[in-house]
Motif scaffolding. Structure first.
Motif, PDB file in Angstrom:
ATOM      1  N   THR A   1      12.065   3.056 -10.443  1.00 14.10           N
ATOM      2  CA  THR A   1      11.908   2.658  -9.044  1.00 14.10           C
ATOM      3  C   THR A   1      11.590   1.181  -8.923  1.00 14.10           C
ATOM      4  O   THR A   1      11.514   0.463  -9.887  1.00 14.10           O
ATOM      5  N   GLY A   2      11.384   0.755  -7.690  1.00 12.85           N
ATOM      6  CA  GLY A   2      11.079  -0.653  -7.421  1.00 12.85           C
ATOM      7  C   GLY A   2      12.325  -1.478  -7.600  1.00 12.85           C
ATOM      8  O   GLY A   2      13.421  -0.965  -7.770  1.00 12.85           O
TER       9      GLY A   2
ATOM     10  N   PHE B   1      13.716   5.221  12.125  1.00 15.38           N
ATOM     11  CA  PHE B   1      13.352   4.559  10.869  1.00 15.38           C
ATOM     12  C   PHE B   1      11.852   4.678  10.599  1.00 15.38           C
ATOM     13  O   PHE B   1      11.433   5.026   9.497  1.00 15.38           O
TER      14      PHE B   1
ATOM     15  N   LEU C   1       9.859  -3.807   1.740  1.00 11.30           N
ATOM     16  CA  LEU C   1      11.124  -3.903   2.468  1.00 11.30           C
ATOM     17  C   LEU C   1      11.144  -2.988   3.688  1.00 11.30           C
ATOM     18  O   LEU C   1      11.502  -3.404   4.791  1.00 11.30           O
ATOM     19  N   MET C   2      10.721  -1.725   3.482  1.00 10.06           N
ATOM     20  CA  MET C   2      10.744  -0.792   4.606  1.00 10.06           C
ATOM     21  C   MET C   2       9.913  -1.271   5.770  1.00 10.06           C
ATOM     22  O   MET C   2      10.301  -1.136   6.917  1.00 10.06           O
TER      23      MET C   2
ATOM     24  N   GLN D   1       4.369  12.070   0.477  1.00 11.28           N
ATOM     25  CA  GLN D   1       4.016  11.590  -0.862  1.00 11.28           C
ATOM     26  C   GLN D   1       2.517  11.640  -1.112  1.00 11.28           C
ATOM     27  O   GLN D   1       2.070  11.900  -2.222  1.00 11.28           O
ATOM     28  N   ARG D   2       1.733  11.378  -0.052  1.00  7.51           N
ATOM     29  CA  ARG D   2       0.272  11.488  -0.186  1.00  7.51           C
ATOM     30  C   ARG D   2      -0.129  12.940  -0.481  1.00  7.51           C
ATOM     31  O   ARG D   2      -1.126  13.189  -1.144  1.00  7.51           O
TER      32      ARG D   2
ATOM     33  N   GLU E   1       5.752   8.917   3.787  1.00  6.46           N
ATOM     34  CA  GLU E   1       4.454   8.502   3.236  1.00  6.46           C
ATOM     35  C   GLU E   1       3.470   9.672   3.221  1.00  6.46           C
ATOM     36  O   GLU E   1       2.793   9.914   2.214  1.00  6.46           O
TER      37      GLU E   1
ATOM     38  N   GLN F   1       9.643   6.727   7.625  1.00  2.00           N
ATOM     39  CA  GLN F   1       8.664   6.103   6.730  1.00  2.00           C
ATOM     40  C   GLN F   1       7.325   6.815   6.803  1.00  2.00           C
ATOM     41  O   GLN F   1       6.690   7.073   5.780  1.00  2.00           O
TER      42      GLN F   1
ATOM     43  N   LYS G   1       0.793  -1.228   0.000  1.00  2.91           N
ATOM     44  CA  LYS G   1       0.000   0.000   0.000  1.00  2.91           C
ATOM     45  C   LYS G   1       0.830   1.286   0.000  1.00  2.91           C
ATOM     46  O   LYS G   1       0.494   2.216  -0.715  1.00  2.91           O
ATOM     47  N   PRO G   2       1.897   1.387   0.816  1.00  2.94           N
ATOM     48  CA  PRO G   2       2.620   2.663   0.846  1.00  2.94           C
ATOM     49  C   PRO G   2       3.164   3.049  -0.524  1.00  2.94           C
ATOM     50  O   PRO G   2       3.405   2.190  -1.370  1.00  2.94           O
ATOM     51  N   LEU G   3       3.332   4.347  -0.730  1.00  2.00           N
ATOM     52  CA  LEU G   3       3.766   4.842  -2.030  1.00  2.00           C
ATOM     53  C   LEU G   3       5.265   4.666  -2.252  1.00  2.00           C
ATOM     54  O   LEU G   3       5.728   4.753  -3.379  1.00  2.00           O
ATOM     55  N   SER G   4       6.009   4.450  -1.173  1.00  5.69           N
ATOM     56  CA  SER G   4       7.459   4.335  -1.326  1.00  5.69           C
ATOM     57  C   SER G   4       7.822   3.195  -2.267  1.00  5.69           C
ATOM     58  O   SER G   4       7.224   2.129  -2.219  1.00  5.69           O
ATOM     59  N   PRO G   5       8.811   3.420  -3.138  1.00  4.98           N
ATOM     60  CA  PRO G   5       9.226   2.338  -4.046  1.00  4.98           C
ATOM     61  C   PRO G   5       9.839   1.156  -3.294  1.00  4.98           C
ATOM     62  O   PRO G   5       9.912   0.060  -3.828  1.00  4.98           O
ATOM     63  N   HIS G   6      10.297   1.384  -2.062  1.00  5.30           N
ATOM     64  CA  HIS G   6      10.897   0.295  -1.285  1.00  5.30           C
ATOM     65  C   HIS G   6       9.856  -0.356  -0.382  1.00  5.30           C
ATOM     66  O   HIS G   6      10.218  -1.000   0.593  1.00  5.30           O
TER      67      HIS G   6
END
Lengths: 402, 402
Positions: free
Chosen positions: B400-401, B15, A226-227, B26-27, B23, B19, A218-223
């Motif tokens: 990304t990804g 950390f 993993l995060m 980015q939203r 997030e 995140q 769900k999160p927008l982060s590309p990682h």
């Protein structure tokens, strides 16, 4: 304007030393981890002195990187471990854990008492014989792609139980040493807390992930996935220390939980570079902790030999007896797999030194014993595993590289 | 027995905060880095206090992790940067670097002198206006997959030149402040050393890799090429501090060297998890350094607004003038790309505080200015880049990804 030059130099030296040591070990057909520990010994305070004693005490950047390295290592091992598989070996792992603690504790305290220590001190010394270091064994099993073997599951399960028992034992010997009596109901509470933590997190966490792991994307982060699992890993590592357990127990549980997700394979691949960067710090720092000067006498070396022999034999017997139901071949692998003491013996020795139970020499000997068990085991384990590779059924899994 | 509980908690909190902040940003259609810096501000000493001031001074574990994070970030950016491309923009980047240092330095010192400081002190204050923080801009360019644009190459090249000039300027103002005179031949030596280091490493290193990179696969370690380039990264990061440059310059060069290897694509993929784990520490720690208490007066806020405006406008003008040959659209992107000051302004402010040039309030204002420029730039840059995405030719690259 440009700070941190010294620490960057140290990071560079530690990292390169690990690579060089690992490469030499592998060329000699030894597991890389042996070379990394030896490299730490070489660049540490007692030989080259490129790492100073002040740089490796608790809470320094190097110590934190080492801790982070072993946390990620056990997280990665957990990622390759399913709760279902652990359940299958649960009983054997439990017996291995318990017997594998009792035999070294018994032999260690008898030996210490025989050397003239009173019983309270003897029990303290014996506590240093007890706890298996999951880090070393896990790394060897991983290097050899053997994490899917039944023996590996037993060893990992036993290491968790081992840590719970070691924590209790240490609580007992510390309070005995302090002149206090053992508060049984207090200990029971600690035990229940630790077991409860492991059970709730292990069972509940995997349940949640198996039920639905789509939210990880769900999160927008590309990682994204993993995060979240890294946050889980750091969080459970911290939480497990609150229950008196080693941080690596929480990290292992976090990995096991993440292994239930459908992103498990991606996570495994993404974790590898993290291990490549950070685990060398753990093994080099471990190696750098031995003080060779204190061992520079025939008497000390003899004592070291005896202590190391007791540590190896007692743990091997415990592990072997506990797992003989799986057959002699597997029991031998498991017995040796439990032998490395690594950082846990060092922590007990540090406590003992601080409490005045040990002098500098016994401290150095216990640290050296921990290292020796850590360095002797990997080649034996590698040899045993290779020898039995064709004999027993091995579930092959895609392995090294990325 | 189980140490490091506190630091594990801090790592976890930092950390997770990164995140959550990323997030939310980015939203809100903002670059994630803005959220990470804001999160650092929120959990830092002046608001929630989950990070204490003692935890973020130089040499603490958190500081070292942050440093490692920004080093890896610039390494990753270097991995996507070819020397050939840099050469093409060399002249423009040089002009942007030089003009982009002179304009803020001039405007900053005039402003400080106008506020009643003598010229020596004014020049010191002005030095805090000078150096662009490559970390912030690089992260935005990376988040937007814009590292292959010509503007990005110019910004990165200019940031390298900027760092050399900032180092020289700082050397001058520190010796002026100390009452000494400026030793021109000494400065020339420093300049030659820094330029020589960059030229030799950049040119020679890429040459070696282009000539033959098969040897990177020679070691037996499964992480082989990655380990070697990580060692190179740490080594050059350290080495560049010896030449008075920022560690990130060496890391960037290491990445650029590694970009010439045939394993470049694998390395890029393997570097991503490292960034996911470590860069959050950099941005959160950066954000946590601002002291909001010192800014809690109308006068201080007004001064902050003026300082920030001068910092933004002067750097923008410098970058814009320097790159106008590429057209107004590109010059605007480059001008804004050079605006973030980030950690470099903070380092100058710390030096100034230690030297007694600044009081606590000017210190806090300069730190806050560095942060504000870092937080204001990313959204503007993101908007400018998106707007011009269709207008100019963009070399698309897999993004990304993993």
């Amino acid at each position: 304007m440009h700070h941190a030059s010294d620490i960057l130099f140290t990071l560079f030296v530690v990292f390169v030393a690990a690579q060089v040591g690992g490469e030499i070990a592998q060329r000699l057909k030894l597991p890389g981890v042996v070379g990394e520990i030896a490299a730490g010994c070489a660049i540490g305070p007692s030989l080259l002195g490129w790492i100073t004693p002040e740089q490796i005490v608790t809470g320094t950047p190097l110590d934190v990187l080492a801790e982070l390295g072993v946390i990620l290592l056990l997280f990665a091992v957990g990622l390759e471990t399913r709760l279902e598989d652990m359940k299958k070996v649960g009983k054997v792992a439990f017996v291995v854990g318990v017997v594998g603690v009792l035999v070294p504790f018994g032999m260690g305290s008898v030996w210490a008492h025989g050397n003239g220590l009173d019983w309270d001190r003897s029990l303290f010394v014996a506590a240093a014989f007890v706890a298996t270091s999951a880090g070393i064994t896990a790394r060897v099993l991983q290097e050899l792609n053997a994490l899917q073997r039944i023996e590996s599951k037993v060893i990992l399960g036993a290491a968790v139980i081992d840590d719970v028992l070691a924590m209790l034992l240490l609580g007992i010997v510390v309070s005995l040493q302090g002149g206090g009596s053992v508060n049984a109901s207090n200990l029971l509470l600690v035990l229940l807390g630790a077991v409860g933590f492991i059970a709730v997190i292990g069972w509940g966490g995997t349940r949640v992930m198996r039920w639905n792991s789509a939210w990880l994307d769900k999160p927008l982060s590309p990682h994204s996935p993993l995060m979240i699992v890294l946050a889980l890993c750091l969080g459970l590592a911290w939480l497990s220390t609150l229950f008196g357990l080693a941080a690596i127990i929480g990290a292992f549980l976090a990995g096991m939980i993440a292994s239930e997700t459908r992103q498990q394979h991606t996570l495994e691949k993404q974790t590898r570079p993290l291990l490549a960067l950070l685990t060398p710090f753990f093994f080099v720092v471990t190696g750098s902790k031995v003080d060779l000067h204190e061992l520079a006498s025939a008497e000390a070396l003899w004592m070291l030999a005896v202590v190391t022999a007791i540590a190896i034999v007692s743990k091997f017997i415990g592990g072997w007896l506990g797992s003989i139901s799986l057959g002699a071949r597997s029991a031998t692998i498991i017995g040796f797999g439990m032998v490395p003491r690594g950082e846990v013996g060092i922590v007990v020795a540090t406590l003992g030194l601080a409490a005045g139970v040990f002098d500098n020499r016994i401290y150095a000997i216990i640290v050296a014993m921990s290292l020796l068990t850590a360095m002797v085991t990997p080649p034996i384990l590698a040899w045993l595993l290779k020898r039995s590779d064709h004999a027993t059924g091995v579930i092959e899994r895609s392995g090294t590289g990325s």
